[in-house]
Structures are given as C-alpha cells and as structure tokens.
Design an enzyme around this catalytic site. Structure first.
Site, PDB file in Angstrom:
ATOM      1  NE  ARG A  81       8.150  60.995  51.691  1.00  0.00           N
ATOM      2  CZ  ARG A  81       8.136  62.089  50.933  1.00  0.00           C
ATOM      3  NH1 ARG A  81       8.003  63.278  51.475  1.00  0.00           N
ATOM      4  NH2 ARG A  81       8.244  61.997  49.627  1.00  0.00           N
ATOM      5  CG  HIS A 100      13.762  54.451  52.578  1.00  0.00           C
ATOM      6  ND1 HIS A 100      13.943  53.131  52.865  1.00  0.00           N
ATOM      7  CD2 HIS A 100      12.442  54.605  52.360  1.00  0.00           C
ATOM      8  CE1 HIS A 100      12.786  52.503  52.811  1.00  0.00           C
ATOM      9  NE2 HIS A 100      11.853  53.381  52.516  1.00  0.00           N
ATOM     10  CD  GLU A 112       3.731  44.634  51.910  1.00  0.00           C
ATOM     11  OE1 GLU A 112       4.656  43.966  51.393  1.00  0.00           O
ATOM     12  OE2 GLU A 112       3.847  45.842  52.210  1.00  0.00           O
ATOM     13  CG  HIS A 144      16.141  56.027  49.206  1.00  0.00           C
ATOM     14  ND1 HIS A 144      15.659  57.203  48.699  1.00  0.00           N
ATOM     15  CD2 HIS A 144      15.130  55.123  49.096  1.00  0.00           C
ATOM     16  CE1 HIS A 144      14.403  57.026  48.293  1.00  0.00           C
ATOM     17  NE2 HIS A 144      14.063  55.770  48.524  1.00  0.00           N
ATOM     18  CD  GLU A 175       5.903  55.122  54.398  1.00  0.00           C
ATOM     19  OE1 GLU A 175       5.852  55.588  55.568  1.00  0.00           O
ATOM     20  OE2 GLU A 175       6.756  55.487  53.576  1.00  0.00           O
ATOM     21  CG  ASP A 199       3.410  50.834  53.015  1.00  0.00           C
ATOM     22  OD1 ASP A 199       4.191  51.153  52.104  1.00  0.00           O
ATOM     23  OD2 ASP A 199       3.774  50.235  54.048  1.00  0.00           O
TER      24      ASP A 199
HETATM   25  C1  UD1 Z   1       8.794  55.951  48.908  1.00  0.00           C
HETATM   26  C2  UD1 Z   1       7.556  55.531  49.691  1.00  0.00           C
HETATM   27  C3  UD1 Z   1       7.950  54.611  50.839  1.00  0.00           C
HETATM   28  C4  UD1 Z   1       8.784  53.448  50.339  1.00  0.00           C
HETATM   29  C5  UD1 Z   1       9.964  53.971  49.526  1.00  0.00           C
HETATM   30  C6  UD1 Z   1      10.713  52.820  48.903  1.00  0.00           C
HETATM   31  C7  UD1 Z   1       5.750  57.188  49.916  1.00  0.00           C
HETATM   32  C8  UD1 Z   1       5.274  58.391  50.600  1.00  0.00           C
HETATM   33  N1  UD1 Z   1       6.947  56.729  50.296  1.00  0.00           N
HETATM   34  O1  UD1 Z   1       9.608  56.719  49.796  1.00  0.00           O
HETATM   35  O2  UD1 Z   1       6.771  54.096  51.447  1.00  0.00           O
HETATM   36  O3  UD1 Z   1       9.260  52.737  51.456  1.00  0.00           O
HETATM   37  O4  UD1 Z   1       9.480  54.812  48.467  1.00  0.00           O
HETATM   38  O5  UD1 Z   1      12.004  53.228  48.521  1.00  0.00           O
HETATM   39  O6  UD1 Z   1       5.084  56.655  49.068  1.00  0.00           O
HETATM   40  N2  UD1 Z   1      14.255  59.890  44.383  1.00  0.00           N
HETATM   41  C9  UD1 Z   1      15.074  59.879  43.260  1.00  0.00           C
HETATM   42  N3  UD1 Z   1      15.060  58.772  42.469  1.00  0.00           N
HETATM   43  C10 UD1 Z   1      14.306  57.682  42.725  1.00  0.00           C
HETATM   44  C11 UD1 Z   1      13.490  57.689  43.869  1.00  0.00           C
HETATM   45  C12 UD1 Z   1      13.477  58.801  44.687  1.00  0.00           C
HETATM   46  O7  UD1 Z   1      15.769  60.834  42.984  1.00  0.00           O
HETATM   47  O8  UD1 Z   1      14.358  56.719  41.967  1.00  0.00           O
HETATM   48  C13 UD1 Z   1      14.254  61.090  45.246  1.00  0.00           C
HETATM   49  C14 UD1 Z   1      13.466  62.247  44.614  1.00  0.00           C
HETATM   50  O9  UD1 Z   1      14.057  63.457  44.958  1.00  0.00           O
HETATM   51  C15 UD1 Z   1      12.108  62.096  45.305  1.00  0.00           C
HETATM   52  C16 UD1 Z   1      12.540  61.682  46.693  1.00  0.00           C
HETATM   53  O10 UD1 Z   1      13.620  60.780  46.493  1.00  0.00           O
HETATM   54  O11 UD1 Z   1      11.361  63.294  45.292  1.00  0.00           O
HETATM   55  C17 UD1 Z   1      11.473  61.035  47.532  1.00  0.00           C
HETATM   56  O12 UD1 Z   1      10.819  59.995  46.814  1.00  0.00           O
HETATM   57  P1  UD1 Z   1       9.374  59.480  47.339  1.00  0.00           P
HETATM   58  O13 UD1 Z   1       8.891  58.374  46.464  1.00  0.00           O
HETATM   59  O14 UD1 Z   1       8.449  60.616  47.536  1.00  0.00           O
HETATM   60  O15 UD1 Z   1       9.687  58.949  48.775  1.00  0.00           O
HETATM   61  P2  UD1 Z   1      10.642  57.792  49.277  1.00  0.00           P
HETATM   62  O16 UD1 Z   1      11.308  58.295  50.506  1.00  0.00           O
HETATM   63  O17 UD1 Z   1      11.439  57.266  48.159  1.00  0.00           O
HETATM   64  N1  UDP Z   2      16.795  46.720  47.356  1.00  0.00           N
HETATM   65  C1  UDP Z   2      17.536  46.650  46.178  1.00  0.00           C
HETATM   66  N2  UDP Z   2      18.716  47.358  46.096  1.00  0.00           N
HETATM   67  C2  UDP Z   2      19.174  48.121  47.119  1.00  0.00           C
HETATM   68  C3  UDP Z   2      18.405  48.201  48.309  1.00  0.00           C
HETATM   69  C4  UDP Z   2      17.222  47.494  48.396  1.00  0.00           C
HETATM   70  O1  UDP Z   2      17.134  45.958  45.236  1.00  0.00           O
HETATM   71  O2  UDP Z   2      20.247  48.732  46.965  1.00  0.00           O
HETATM   72  C5  UDP Z   2      15.512  45.989  47.446  1.00  0.00           C
HETATM   73  C6  UDP Z   2      15.354  45.094  48.637  1.00  0.00           C
HETATM   74  O3  UDP Z   2      15.862  43.804  48.374  1.00  0.00           O
HETATM   75  C7  UDP Z   2      13.850  45.104  48.835  1.00  0.00           C
HETATM   76  C8  UDP Z   2      13.428  46.472  48.374  1.00  0.00           C
HETATM   77  O4  UDP Z   2      14.505  46.962  47.578  1.00  0.00           O
HETATM   78  O5  UDP Z   2      13.218  44.143  47.998  1.00  0.00           O
HETATM   79  C9  UDP Z   2      13.172  47.402  49.547  1.00  0.00           C
HETATM   80  O6  UDP Z   2      12.988  48.701  49.080  1.00  0.00           O
HETATM   81  P1  UDP Z   2      12.966  49.943  50.032  1.00  0.00           P
HETATM   82  O7  UDP Z   2      13.768  49.660  51.251  1.00  0.00           O
HETATM   83  O8  UDP Z   2      13.355  51.126  49.202  1.00  0.00           O
HETATM   84  O9  UDP Z   2      11.432  50.117  50.377  1.00  0.00           O
HETATM   85  P2  UDP Z   2      10.478  49.525  51.517  1.00  0.00           P
HETATM   86  O10 UDP Z   2      10.533  48.051  51.440  1.00  0.00           O
HETATM   87  O11 UDP Z   2      10.940  50.079  52.835  1.00  0.00           O
HETATM   88  O12 UDP Z   2       9.149  50.079  51.160  1.00  0.00           O
END
Ligand code: UD1
Ligand code: UDP
Length: 385
Positions: A208, A206, A120, A239, A134, A98
C-alpha cells in the site's frame, strides 16, 4: 481428555499459506479442536491459496469489498470475529503475521479475555509507517499477545528489547518455510514457455505504501532495465488490488518481453521462483521463500523487517528510486550472476510442530488460562544459519 478449543483466523493469501501447516500440526497432536475462521479480507487470493493447501473454513465472514478502506475493514473484522468468539468457549485464538485480520483478531481475543497466540511475531522495522499499515498491525497485535512465536533470533531480540518476557516467546522458524519445503518437491513444470537462454525476471508488487508514484517509478525502472536486454523476460502475477492493476496496465501492458498474468496457484509460483534469474518484489513471503532457490532478490521497499536475507547477501534492499532499480536490475540481467546455494535463514520446516508442541504445553495442562498470568515454556533451540 478434554480437547483444547483453538480458533485459527485467516484473512489473506499469505495467512492461508503460513497457517495451513500450523492447523495441520495442531490437529496431528490429537489435542486440539481447531476451528478455522476465514475473514475473507481477501476473496480470490484466499480461496486460491486455501485450495492449494486443502484448508477448509468452518466459518467465513466474506468481508472483502472492492478497494476496501482500512477503517471500515477493521470495523467489519472486529464485529465479525467477535460474533464467532461468542459461539463457543475458545481456549486460544491464533493469528499469523501483520494484516488487518491479525490486528482485529488480537483485539477481539483481548476483549473476550482469550489468550492470543501470534505466529510470525517480532518482525520490526524502525518506522511505524513502513511498511504501512503492517508495522503498526504487528506491533499492536504483539502488545496484546499472550504468546509470541518468533520466526528468527532477530525477531526474538526485537521482542525482548520491547520488554516482552522471555518465557512468552518461542523461536520457531517461519511456518512459510514449512509450507515451502512440503510443496517444493511437488512444484510442476514451469507454467510458461521460457527458453533456457531467457533471462527471467519474476515480479510481485502490492504494498500500500508504494501505490501511486512510487509503484509507477518501479515499473518504469523495470521497463527501462529490460529495454536493452534482448532475452529479458518479465513475468508478473499481478495482485488484484485495483490500484496495482491500473499501474500495471498503464506502465507495462504491451511492453515487449513483459507478461502480466493472473495470480498463480502456489505450486506454479514456486516453479517460477525456482526458474527466475532475478526476483523483484515487495512481498514479505517471497523474501522468505526465494532464498531457498538462490536467485538474487531486489527488494523494492524503503525498509525490510526481514534483514536476514539482506545480511546473508541473498537480497538487496534497493528502495523505490527508479534510477537505482534500473541500474541494479540492468546489471543483474547483463552479467552472469552465480546462484547462491545456502541454507534458508528463515526456517527449517519444523516451525509448526514447535508451535503445536508449545501450545500443548501452554494450554494442555490447565483448563483455562488467564492471559495475564505469566507462563514458562522451554524454548526449543532452532538451528538456522
Ligand atoms: C493485504 C495485507 C498485506 C498483505 C497482502 C497480501 C492489510 C492492510 N494488508 O494487502 O499486509 O501483504 O494482503 O497479499 O492487511 N483484492 C481482490 N481480491 C483478492 C484480494 C484483494 O480483488 O483476493 C482487491 C480488493 O479490491 C481489495 C484490495 O485488493 O479491496 C485490497 O485488499 P486488502 O486486503 O485490503 O489489501 P492488500 O493490498 O491485498
Ligand atoms: N504467491 C502465490 N502466487 C502468486 C504470488 C505469490 O502463491 O502469484 C505466494 C508466495 O509464494 C508467498 C505469498 O503468496 O507465499 C506471498 O503473498 P503476498 O506477496 O501477497 O503477501 P506478503 O507475503 O507480502 O504479505
């Protein structure tokens, strides 16, 4: 026989973890030419998870920007994915979950009249705002999907209630459980020194919709709950979202018993889930994985699209009210809680094989499929608790 050209699109950490078994299962059939596209919606987290699963990209759009906005991310994704779709004749585009990457993949496939397979599929809450964005992403991706791989019977029921034809849905289990069962036997020693008597709280946060006051409230509640518990230890792999990092630093840095650590590689994270006495999370994937290990899970969100864990008594939806979280966490830390050993309600480890088999049936017998023509796929019976 001509191979089926599949594009597997992966943007974030959870997509890498949950798509790696799918890519492997598709390749194992010998019927697919699988092209793996990383959008790079995440950078560090995606690279870390991909390395954990040996997932290698054939192309990488490298789209992440610091503190990215949803509209600009979506715009970059649409242009980037479409450019890849233009490079060859794909028979199917596959996306998982999502995220914004998934929504853009579904739209891009639709615009080019390529079937979109949604892994999923069918997770729903009652409000399009929760989780944000999401819930909207998965509803919209679902509206454009040709085939829906629903992880549970609940997800199947959600899709049927929306009018998706039954022959477009296959109940598979969650591919995240395939990854977990494959990996959990290899989980290493705990990556942190934790005494047997320590009460370990594993935290991941994490979302939003929680950024700002709700997240600070949750962190304040954790601080309060552990204050009176001498052996309480909190480990939070934080995160990289800058808003999450700032809140973590403001609310928990230097608090006795709290360790703010970098995101963990998958296997050490599995070790943490195994050892944890309580898990406090807003993660979707963690809600699915943690029941395998039996520690109580406090889901700090207002709603969950994963009701199976709550219904089985493995997880509790506590919302973001600080008072309630502090009370529940305090109770779990000071009473001896029995670990619940049960069957994971989210999957049995064979989801990816079911997905690969279904896609062979769907696409293997015809050279090109019009996404609007109904298909009939036998629905395998998934035995989940
Ligand atoms: C995203 C997904 C969320 C998912 C999550 C898993 C969307 C809108 N959100 O949220 O559904 O649960 O990923 O973790 O698709 N950033 C880094 N390095 C990284 C990743 C993120 O620096 O490896 C920082 C960056 O500043 C980036 C910000 O996090 O702009 C937000 O990342 P983004 O993918 O937009 O949203 P998440 O909150 O990570
Ligand atoms: N995870 C990981 N390292 C971490 C935290 C989470 O490998 O430090 C894994 C966790 O086991 C799961 C996935 O990341 O498989 C979940 O990711 P996240 O919570 O970022 O996203 P969401 O599932 O909420 O979309």
């Amino acid at each position: 026989m001509k191979k089926i050209n599949a594009l597997a699109v992966i943007g974030t950490r959870p997509e890498a973890i949950k798509m790696a078994p799918v890519v492997r299962a598709l390749r194992a059939t010998g019927r697919f030419d699988v092209h793996v596209l990383f959008t790079g919606q995440h950078r560090g987290l995606l690279d870390q998870a991909a390395a954990d699963f040996g997932l290698v990209a054939d192309a990488d759009l490298d789209l992440m920007r610091p503190d990215q906005g949803l509209a600009s991310l979506t715009a970059r994704l649409l242009e980037g994915i479409d450019a890849v779709l233009a490079t060859r004749s794909f028979d199917v585009v596959i996306g998982q979950g999502d995220t914004t990457t998934v929504l853009a993949s579904a739209m891009s496939a639709f615009y080019r009249r390529i079937p979109f397979a949604h892994v999923e599929a069918g997770l729903r809450t009652e409000s399009i705002d929760s989780p944000f964005p999401e819930e909207a992403n998965r509803r919209l991706a679902g509206a454009l999907a040709t085939i829906h791989f629903a992880p549970t019977r609940g997800a199947l029921a959600n899709l049927l209630a929306e009018g998706v034809p039954a022959d477009r849905i296959v109940v598979t289990g969650n591919t995240g459980i395939d990854a977990l069962l494959d990996a959990s036997g290899r989980a290493p020693e705990l990556p942190f020194a934790v005494d047997a008597v320590d009460r370990l709280v594993l935290v991941t946060l994490h979302r939003r919709e929680s950024l700002g006051a709700p997240l600070r409230g949750v962190l304040g509640a954790i601080r309060e709950a552990i204050a009176g518990v001498p052996r309480a230890r909190v480990i939070w792999p934080v995160h990289p979202n800058p808003h999450v990092r700032q809140a973590a630093a403001e609310m928990l840095a230097g608090v006795p018993g709290v360790e703010l650590v970098e995101p963990q590689a998958y296997l050490p994270f599995v070790s943490l889930m195994k050892r944890a006495d309580v898990i406090v999370t807003d993660s979707g994937g963690v809600q699915e994985e943690a029941p395998t290990f039996g520690a109580p899970i406090l889901v700090v969100r207002e709603s969950t699209e994963r009701p199976e864990g709550v219904d089985a008594g493995l997880a509790e939806l506590v919302g973001t009210d600080p008072e309630r979280i502090a009370r529940r966490l305090g109770t779990l830390l000071t009473t001896s809680v029995r670990r619940t050993r049960t069957v994971n309600p989210y999957g049995d480890g064979r989801a990816s094989i079911r997905i690969a088999d279904s896609l062979v049936k769907l696409l293997g017998t015809r050279p090109a499929m019009n996404p609007t023509v109904p298909v009939v796929i036998p629905n395998p019976v998934l035995k989940v608790a």
